[in-house]
Motif scaffolding. Structure first.
Motif, PDB file in Angstrom:
ATOM      1  N   PRO A   1      49.593  40.146  49.945  1.00 42.78           N
ATOM      2  CA  PRO A   1      48.398  40.121  49.098  1.00 42.78           C
ATOM      3  C   PRO A   1      48.688  40.716  47.723  1.00 42.78           C
ATOM      4  O   PRO A   1      49.361  41.753  47.607  1.00 42.78           O
ATOM      5  CB  PRO A   1      47.400  40.988  49.881  1.00 42.78           C
ATOM      6  CG  PRO A   1      47.852  40.895  51.296  1.00 42.78           C
ATOM      7  CD  PRO A   1      49.349  40.830  51.231  1.00 42.78           C
ATOM      8  N   ARG A   2      48.212  40.048  46.673  1.00 46.91           N
ATOM      9  CA  ARG A   2      48.413  40.502  45.297  1.00 46.91           C
ATOM     10  C   ARG A   2      47.060  40.724  44.639  1.00 46.91           C
ATOM     11  O   ARG A   2      46.190  39.860  44.706  1.00 46.91           O
ATOM     12  CB  ARG A   2      49.209  39.459  44.508  1.00 46.91           C
ATOM     13  CG  ARG A   2      50.627  39.236  45.026  1.00 46.91           C
ATOM     14  CD  ARG A   2      51.232  37.990  44.418  1.00 46.91           C
ATOM     15  NE  ARG A   2      52.612  37.778  44.849  1.00 46.91           N
ATOM     16  CZ  ARG A   2      53.253  36.633  44.748  1.00 46.91           C
ATOM     17  NH1 ARG A   2      52.637  35.578  44.218  1.00 46.91           N
ATOM     18  NH2 ARG A   2      54.499  36.506  45.162  1.00 46.91           N
ATOM     19  N   HIS A   3      46.920  41.857  44.003  1.00 50.70           N
ATOM     20  CA  HIS A   3      45.673  42.185  43.323  1.00 50.70           C
ATOM     21  C   HIS A   3      45.744  41.740  41.869  1.00 50.70           C
ATOM     22  O   HIS A   3      46.789  41.844  41.223  1.00 50.70           O
ATOM     23  CB  HIS A   3      45.417  43.693  43.397  1.00 50.70           C
ATOM     24  CG  HIS A   3      45.284  44.207  44.798  1.00 50.70           C
ATOM     25  ND1 HIS A   3      44.075  44.313  45.438  1.00 50.70           N
ATOM     26  CD2 HIS A   3      46.217  44.625  45.681  1.00 50.70           C
ATOM     27  CE1 HIS A   3      44.268  44.778  46.659  1.00 50.70           C
ATOM     28  NE2 HIS A   3      45.561  44.989  46.829  1.00 50.70           N
ATOM     29  N   GLY A   4      44.644  41.237  41.363  1.00 50.54           N
ATOM     30  CA  GLY A   4      44.603  40.800  39.976  1.00 50.54           C
ATOM     31  C   GLY A   4      43.182  40.495  39.550  1.00 50.54           C
ATOM     32  O   GLY A   4      42.241  40.623  40.344  1.00 50.54           O
ATOM     33  N   VAL A   5      43.024  40.116  38.302  1.00 46.35           N
ATOM     34  CA  VAL A   5      41.712  39.754  37.763  1.00 46.35           C
ATOM     35  C   VAL A   5      41.753  38.295  37.343  1.00 46.35           C
ATOM     36  O   VAL A   5      42.592  37.901  36.534  1.00 46.35           O
ATOM     37  CB  VAL A   5      41.324  40.636  36.558  1.00 46.35           C
ATOM     38  CG1 VAL A   5      39.968  40.209  35.998  1.00 46.35           C
ATOM     39  CG2 VAL A   5      41.287  42.106  36.961  1.00 46.35           C
TER      40      VAL A   5
ATOM     41  N   HIS B   1      34.830  36.783  34.923  1.00 48.29           N
ATOM     42  CA  HIS B   1      35.943  37.672  35.247  1.00 48.29           C
ATOM     43  C   HIS B   1      35.688  38.300  36.625  1.00 48.29           C
ATOM     44  O   HIS B   1      34.607  38.865  36.861  1.00 48.29           O
ATOM     45  CB  HIS B   1      36.061  38.792  34.209  1.00 48.29           C
ATOM     46  CG  HIS B   1      36.663  38.347  32.915  1.00 48.29           C
ATOM     47  ND1 HIS B   1      35.971  37.624  31.978  1.00 48.29           N
ATOM     48  CD2 HIS B   1      37.912  38.539  32.397  1.00 48.29           C
ATOM     49  CE1 HIS B   1      36.749  37.377  30.938  1.00 48.29           C
ATOM     50  NE2 HIS B   1      37.931  37.916  31.166  1.00 48.29           N
ATOM     51  N   LEU B   2      36.670  38.216  37.520  1.00 47.21           N
ATOM     52  CA  LEU B   2      36.496  38.744  38.871  1.00 47.21           C
ATOM     53  C   LEU B   2      37.783  39.407  39.357  1.00 47.21           C
ATOM     54  O   LEU B   2      38.846  38.773  39.356  1.00 47.21           O
ATOM     55  CB  LEU B   2      36.137  37.616  39.843  1.00 47.21           C
ATOM     56  CG  LEU B   2      34.762  36.965  39.667  1.00 47.21           C
ATOM     57  CD1 LEU B   2      34.654  35.715  40.533  1.00 47.21           C
ATOM     58  CD2 LEU B   2      33.641  37.940  39.989  1.00 47.21           C
ATOM     59  N   PRO B   3      37.728  40.671  39.777  1.00 47.51           N
ATOM     60  CA  PRO B   3      38.894  41.307  40.405  1.00 47.51           C
ATOM     61  C   PRO B   3      39.030  40.791  41.836  1.00 47.51           C
ATOM     62  O   PRO B   3      38.081  40.841  42.620  1.00 47.51           O
ATOM     63  CB  PRO B   3      38.551  42.798  40.371  1.00 47.51           C
ATOM     64  CG  PRO B   3      37.068  42.865  40.246  1.00 47.51           C
ATOM     65  CD  PRO B   3      36.596  41.595  39.615  1.00 47.51           C
TER      66      PRO B   3
ATOM     67  N   ASN C   1      26.712  37.906  33.250  1.00 44.81           N
ATOM     68  CA  ASN C   1      28.013  37.674  32.613  1.00 44.81           C
ATOM     69  C   ASN C   1      28.201  38.601  31.419  1.00 44.81           C
ATOM     70  O   ASN C   1      29.308  39.095  31.174  1.00 44.81           O
ATOM     71  CB  ASN C   1      28.138  36.216  32.178  1.00 44.81           C
ATOM     72  CG  ASN C   1      29.550  35.865  31.744  1.00 44.81           C
ATOM     73  OD1 ASN C   1      30.526  36.355  32.301  1.00 44.81           O
ATOM     74  ND2 ASN C   1      29.670  35.026  30.741  1.00 44.81           N
ATOM     75  N   ASP C   2      27.132  38.855  30.676  1.00 41.53           N
ATOM     76  CA  ASP C   2      27.205  39.807  29.561  1.00 41.53           C
ATOM     77  C   ASP C   2      27.617  41.194  30.058  1.00 41.53           C
ATOM     78  O   ASP C   2      28.431  41.888  29.431  1.00 41.53           O
ATOM     79  CB  ASP C   2      25.844  39.902  28.856  1.00 41.53           C
ATOM     80  CG  ASP C   2      25.721  38.896  27.716  1.00 41.53           C
ATOM     81  OD1 ASP C   2      26.711  38.224  27.411  1.00 41.53           O
ATOM     82  OD2 ASP C   2      24.627  38.795  27.133  1.00 41.53           O
ATOM     83  N   VAL C   3      27.035  41.605  31.177  1.00 39.88           N
ATOM     84  CA  VAL C   3      27.347  42.925  31.747  1.00 39.88           C
ATOM     85  C   VAL C   3      28.790  42.948  32.253  1.00 39.88           C
ATOM     86  O   VAL C   3      29.518  43.920  32.051  1.00 39.88           O
ATOM     87  CB  VAL C   3      26.360  43.270  32.883  1.00 39.88           C
ATOM     88  CG1 VAL C   3      26.762  44.579  33.565  1.00 39.88           C
ATOM     89  CG2 VAL C   3      24.937  43.377  32.336  1.00 39.88           C
TER      90      VAL C   3
END
Length: 297
Positions: free
Chosen positions: A44-48, A83-85, A196-198
């Protein structure tokens, strides 16, 4: 999958292999287009994930958004609308048949342009939906993808045609089953647009603490509405979202620089090195020093 789609997939796979001779992520001559290659199933690799259209051209992949799993293969495509981690893992790949991936990043502005220039009827403002979805691949969409990839063999055509083919890809996605999810990100006044702004604000200022009341005011929502809609889009709370961004940046700094864990903890916004170490271990499975030593090995 039909014979025509299989033939198109094979052509796309050959293009990606030609421009991705080694494992890893490869930025192409088209600024927003990336190819990925892995010769083996990965850890598993973490990213955004930035807002992007993603395809598995060969092999298979899983993406975890908090506790929710999205699995896709050459019959599907995945879209991150914000954008999603995430945690991603290649689940099918061998040296003879490597995993091959295609990722096209886009912006909300591009979505707005497609909606403005097309005859897609914008639906009413809806409650925010999950900012990630998987959909079935259709031939018209795959055809647009291949025409974009073919431009790499004719670089002089890229400035004129890449924006047009990118626009067509987004147009096809907007016409798909989950198109409204992508559309709402660009509909001013919708809860998805406000969230999305937040998200963008937290992503750009994750080192700094925030008051949830300030975020709610930014979104023009009550605190309870902000929490509900934010979790619907991202599958996590604003604090959890910020924490994942902080820890992923800390891991990147520890891998690429010689700074120690305490220094990095302060740089990404933690006031307590011990809290940083606990939360790092919880997310990555190892304390910072042990994790980085393992990764480098």
């Amino acid at each position: 999958m039909s014979e025509i789609i299989t033939k198109e997939q094979n052509e796309l796979a050959k293009i990606i292999e030609r421009y991705s001779e080694k494992d890893g992520v490869h930025q192409t001559a088209i600024q927003s287009l990336f190819f990925m290659r892995d010769s083996n199933a990965s850890v598993p690799r973490h990213g955004v994930y930035k807002p992007s259209f993603c395809m598995v051209v060969q092999g298979a992949k899983e993406v975890w958004l908090s506790q929710e799993r999205f699995r896709y293969s050459p019959t599907d495509y995945l879209v991150a609308s914000v954008h999603l981690p995430v945690t991603a893992q290649v689940t099918e790949a061998t040296p003879d048949v490597p995993y091959l991936g295609f990722k096209l990043e886009f912006t909300a502005k591009q979505i707005i342009e497609v909606l403005r220039d097309s005859e897609i009827r914008v639906g009413p403002r809806e409650n925010a939906k999950r900012g990630m979805f998987v959909n079935r691949m259709e031939l018209p969409l795959l055809d647009a993808v291949i025409r974009l990839a073919r431009l790499l063999d004719n670089p002089k055509d890229i400035p004129m045609l890449a924006p047009l083919f990118t626009k067509e890809i987004l147009y096809r996605v907007l016409q798909g089953e989950h198109g409204a999810t992508l559309e709402q990100i660009a509909v001013e006044g919708s809860s998805a647009y406000q969230i999305n702004d937040v998200i963008e604000h937290i992503a750009n200022h994750f080192v700094s603490p925030f008051r949830i009341e300030e975020l709610a005011e930014k979104a023009n929502m009550s605190v309870s509405s902000l929490h509900r809609h934010f979790k619907e889009v991202t599958a996590m709370s604003p604090i959890q979202f910020q924490k994942q961004l902080r820890l992923q940046e800390a891991r990147r700094l520890l891998l690429t620089e010689t700074a120690d864990a305490t220094d990095v903890a302060f740089r990404v916004g933690y006031e307590s090195p011990s809290q940083f170490s606990r939360e790092y271990s919880r997310m990555f499975g190892y304390p910072p020093r042990q994790d980085i030593k393992r990764l480098r090995a």
